[in-house]
Structure formats: C-alpha cells, structure tokens
Design an enzyme around this catalytic site. Structure first.
Site, short mmCIF file in Angstrom:
data_model
loop_
_atom_site.label_atom_id
_atom_site.label_comp_id
_atom_site.label_asym_id
_atom_site.label_seq_id
_atom_site.Cartn_x
_atom_site.Cartn_y
_atom_site.Cartn_z
N ARG A 136 0.63 -1.34 0.26
CA ARG A 136 0.63 -0.14 -0.09
C ARG A 136 1.22 1.62 0.00
O ARG A 136 0.50 2.47 0.44
CB ARG A 136 -1.06 -0.19 0.92
CG ARG A 136 -2.27 -1.39 1.22
CD ARG A 136 -2.92 -1.04 -0.24
NE ARG A 136 -3.75 -1.97 -0.17
CZ ARG A 136 -3.13 -3.61 -0.75
NH1 ARG A 136 -2.15 -3.54 -1.79
NH2 ARG A 136 -4.50 -4.29 -1.15
N SER A 177 -10.06 0.70 4.15
CA SER A 177 -9.31 0.49 5.42
C SER A 177 -8.59 2.06 5.91
O SER A 177 -8.12 2.06 4.81
CB SER A 177 -8.17 -0.87 5.02
OG SER A 177 -8.72 -2.14 4.45
N GLU A 193 -3.81 4.01 6.73
CA GLU A 193 -3.30 3.83 5.25
C GLU A 193 -4.66 4.72 4.41
O GLU A 193 -4.57 5.49 3.72
CB GLU A 193 -4.42 2.11 4.82
CG GLU A 193 -4.59 2.06 3.61
CD GLU A 193 -5.27 0.80 3.10
OE1 GLU A 193 -4.44 -1.04 3.92
OE2 GLU A 193 -5.74 0.57 1.72
C1 FAD Z 1 -15.47 0.86 -0.90
C2 FAD Z 1 -13.87 1.05 -0.61
C3 FAD Z 1 -12.97 -0.01 -1.37
C4 FAD Z 1 -11.71 -0.24 -1.37
N1 FAD Z 1 -10.82 -1.04 -1.32
C5 FAD Z 1 -9.79 -1.15 -1.80
C6 FAD Z 1 -9.58 -2.65 -1.80
O1 FAD Z 1 -9.49 -3.54 -2.25
N2 FAD Z 1 -7.77 -2.07 -1.84
C7 FAD Z 1 -7.38 -1.24 -2.19
O2 FAD Z 1 -5.88 -1.06 -2.12
N3 FAD Z 1 -7.31 0.00 -1.69
C8 FAD Z 1 -8.74 -0.03 -1.81
N4 FAD Z 1 -9.59 0.74 -1.51
C9 FAD Z 1 -8.62 2.35 -1.03
C10 FAD Z 1 -8.97 3.24 -2.77
O3 FAD Z 1 -10.08 2.77 -3.59
C11 FAD Z 1 -7.23 2.92 -3.16
O4 FAD Z 1 -6.48 3.42 -2.45
C12 FAD Z 1 -7.07 3.78 -4.76
O5 FAD Z 1 -6.36 3.45 -4.92
C13 FAD Z 1 -7.13 5.58 -4.41
O6 FAD Z 1 -7.68 5.79 -5.44
P1 FAD Z 1 -8.05 7.27 -5.83
O7 FAD Z 1 -8.10 8.32 -6.90
O8 FAD Z 1 -9.35 7.75 -4.92
O9 FAD Z 1 -6.93 8.16 -5.70
P2 FAD Z 1 -7.38 9.28 -3.89
O10 FAD Z 1 -7.77 8.71 -2.79
O11 FAD Z 1 -7.96 11.06 -4.62
O12 FAD Z 1 -5.72 9.91 -3.60
C14 FAD Z 1 -4.58 8.50 -2.68
C15 FAD Z 1 -2.97 9.09 -2.70
O13 FAD Z 1 -3.24 8.83 -4.13
C16 FAD Z 1 -2.30 10.33 -4.27
N5 FAD Z 1 -2.81 10.65 -6.14
C17 FAD Z 1 -3.96 10.43 -6.63
N6 FAD Z 1 -3.44 10.86 -7.51
C18 FAD Z 1 -2.50 10.37 -8.45
C19 FAD Z 1 -1.09 10.69 -9.26
N7 FAD Z 1 -1.70 10.69 -10.73
N8 FAD Z 1 0.67 10.81 -9.23
C20 FAD Z 1 0.99 10.28 -7.74
N9 FAD Z 1 -0.20 10.48 -6.89
C21 FAD Z 1 -1.69 10.26 -6.77
C22 FAD Z 1 -2.60 11.58 -3.69
O14 FAD Z 1 -2.25 12.07 -3.13
C23 FAD Z 1 -3.15 10.56 -2.00
O15 FAD Z 1 -1.56 10.92 -1.92
C24 FAD Z 1 -11.30 0.88 -1.24
C25 FAD Z 1 -11.80 2.23 -0.88
C26 FAD Z 1 -13.22 1.91 -0.71
C27 FAD Z 1 -14.31 3.14 -0.32
#
Ligand code: FAD
Length: 277
Positions: free
Chosen positions: A142, A184, A254
């Site tokens: 992660r 998480s 996380e």
């Molecule tokens: C119901 C639910 C289930 C989930 N299940 C999982 C799972 O099974 N496994 C898992 O790993 N995660 C899970 N997550 C967490 C989430 O889905 C992941 O972390 C996902 O990758 C976040 O993507 P995001 O675009 O929403 O990023 P954001 O939440 O907007 O950002 C997360 C981080 O990424 C950085 N970031 C975003 N875009 C970029 C970019 N282009 N370049 C550099 N940095 C960047 C941001 O600055 C921030 O630090 C879950 C979340 C929810 C709500």
C-alpha cells in the site's frame, strides 16, 4: 488549466470535506508545487481546512493499446480500466473490480487485493516528460514512492481476461460495509490484521457522532450520516492508542489524512511529489 468547485462531502467516498476550489490540470499544464493532488478521493480524509488542491482532467482519462503495451491515463477510473481489459481480453486487472478510484490513486497506493497489486503489472509510469521504469520505483504494501505526479502508466499486454477470478475476488468484498467509507483505515501490521486488533480492543461498532467503526469489518470507518473530520480523527487516534497499549503494535494509517495545517505529512509528501523532491 481551470478551477472548479468540488463539494467533498459528496465527492469523497467517506462523504467528509468542505466545498473548495480545485485546480484541474490538462495535458501540457505545469504542475503547481504547492497543491495536493486528489484522485477519486476514495482513500482520503479531508480536513475542513485542506491545503490548496488540484486534480487531473479529461486529457488523462483514457485507455489505448500501443503495439504490445496498454497505456492508461492517470485520471482513468478503475471501472473503465476493467471494462477495457474485458473488452480486449487482457489479463491482470480483474482485482480492480469494485476497487474505487483512479489509476493515479492506485499507483500512489500500490492498491491491491490479496496478492494482486498494480505494481507487478506495470512496465513504466509517466512523470513529467519521462517514462520511468516501474522496476526503479520503490514500492511495497500500500505505498509507492513515485518521483512526481503520475500522468499515465504502461503495461505489457497479457491476453486472457479471467472473469472467474474477478468473481472470486469480488466475494472477498462481502464483508465490506455498504455505508460511505474510505476503505481500510489502517494497513495490516506484519502477520496480523488491523481489523482483528481493533475488534480485540472493543472498538468494533463504536461510534462518535456520525462516524463509527463498522459492525461488518472493524477496519472500516463508516459515515452513518453527518460525520465529521474531527470525529473520524478521534476514532483513529483512540484505536491507535488502545492497540498500542494492549498489543504494543503501532497501527499505521492507510487512509490519507489531508489538512492544510503546517507539518501535515501527506501535504508535505504531496509537495515533494509536485516538485520532484
Ligand atoms: C469501499 C472501498 C473499498 C476499497 N477497497 C480497496 C482495496 O480492496 N484495495 C486497495 O488497495 N484499496 C481499496 N480502497 C482504497 C482506494 O480505493 C484505493 O486507495 C484507490 O487506489 C484510491 O484511488 P483514488 O483515485 O480515489 O485516490 P485518492 O484517494 O484521491 O488519493 C490517494 C493518494 O493517491 C495520490 N494520487 C492520486 N492520483 C495521483 C497521481 N496521478 N500521481 C501521484 N499521486 C496520486 C493522492 O495524492 C493521495 O496521496 C477502497 C476504498 C473504498 C472506499
């Protein structure tokens, strides 16, 4: 580039956050050094006073096959990536089913399910004008130390989309709450589960105002309606303290806590990203 107003109490998956101006970057725009990059906000806990924010626009939302590589823009939603993989019979992306977010967020978090993660699939990541080989980017459970804002990634083409695998991995989500959450809350500590530890210290189901530790999965903070940043933060701190006292284990978030207060780790890491520092 242009600005738009985003209400994070509806945009973010945990439904917390203020209504603020966000700078939207398109291809060729310079990346400001003083802004935090938001993807789909599925892993974020935004304070009422966040730092200045930015996001990637439509120019970075695409999937295309280039010779023997798949190229995906960093603003591409995971659902679109999965549909593309299915349509073109590509293997490897089955685990992104119901994993909400954008490719950029997945890269930064090295998102995954069980042994399936985004990094092992990668060939390279585009940062600024360069394609950086994935093998040279430090990453682990992660996290990934991206040397800047990712705008796209390339993956070697591997044929054989596996719908059975997708369905098996989806079953693992049966114990995930349906209420708004940010996934998480804590990373699993080595050899253990954050959910087990939170439950063991008696916090499963505990609520503070509108925020609660889910009854279904103790490592999910859920918003039962009207929950606030302060409530979420207090529950996180309590869980860390109680788990440390009882088990001597330090839980690491996380979820990314994003505030404009000086000294905030996520904000400073984000600035380092934008400046390549
Ligand atoms: C119901 C639910 C289930 C989930 N299940 C999982 C799972 O099974 N496994 C898992 O790993 N995660 C899970 N997550 C967490 C989430 O889905 C992941 O972390 C996902 O990758 C976040 O993507 P995001 O675009 O929403 O990023 P954001 O939440 O907007 O950002 C997360 C981080 O990424 C950085 N970031 C975003 N875009 C970029 C970019 N282009 N370049 C550099 N940095 C960047 C941001 O600055 C921030 O630090 C879950 C979340 C929810 C709500």
């Amino acid at each position: 580039m242009f600005s738009k107003t985003i209400d994070f109490s509806s945009y973010s998956s945990i439904r917390i956050g203020p209504k603020v101006e966000v700078l939207v970057l398109e291809a060729g725009d310079p990346v400001p050094a003083d802004r935090f990059l938001v993807g789909g906000a599925n892993n974020l806990l935004l304070s009422p006073t966040p730092p200045p924010l930015m996001m990637l626009g439509k120019d970075f939302d695409y999937c295309r096959i280039e010779g023997e590589l798949l190229e995906v823009g960093a603003a591409t939603p995971t659902g679109k990536l999965l549909s593309f993989a299915k349509k073109h019979d590509l293997a490897g992306f089955e685990f992104v089913a119901k994993l909400p977010g954008t490719l950029g967020g997945m890269l930064a978090m090295n998102a995954g399910v069980k042994e399936h993660e985004i990094f092992p699939l990668l060939e390279s990541v585009r940062i600024g004008e360069e394609w950086i080989p994935a093998s040279s980017i430090e990453h682990g459970y992660r996290y990934a130390r991206l040397p800047g804002i990712a705008t796209a990634a390339r993956f070697p083409l591997r044929r054989g989309y596996d719908d059975t695998l997708r369905r098996e991995l989806l079953k693992l989500r049966n114990n995930q709450p349906k209420e708004p959450s940010a996934g998480s809350a804590f990373k699993n500590p080595p050899g253990d589960y954050a959910g087990r530890l939170i439950e063991a210290v008696g916090l499963k189901g505990k609520h503070l105002g509108g925020i609660a530790w889910s009854e279904l999965h103790a490592n999910f903070l859920v918003n039962r309606g009207g929950g606030t940043y302060a409530e979420a933060l207090a529950l996180l701190e309590e869980a860390k303290r109680k788990v440390k006292e009882r088990f001597g284990v330090t839980l690491e978030e996380e979820i990314k806590i994003v505030t404009g207060e000086p000294g905030n780790r996520e904000t400073e890491e984000s600035r380092d990203l934008a400046t390549g520092g």
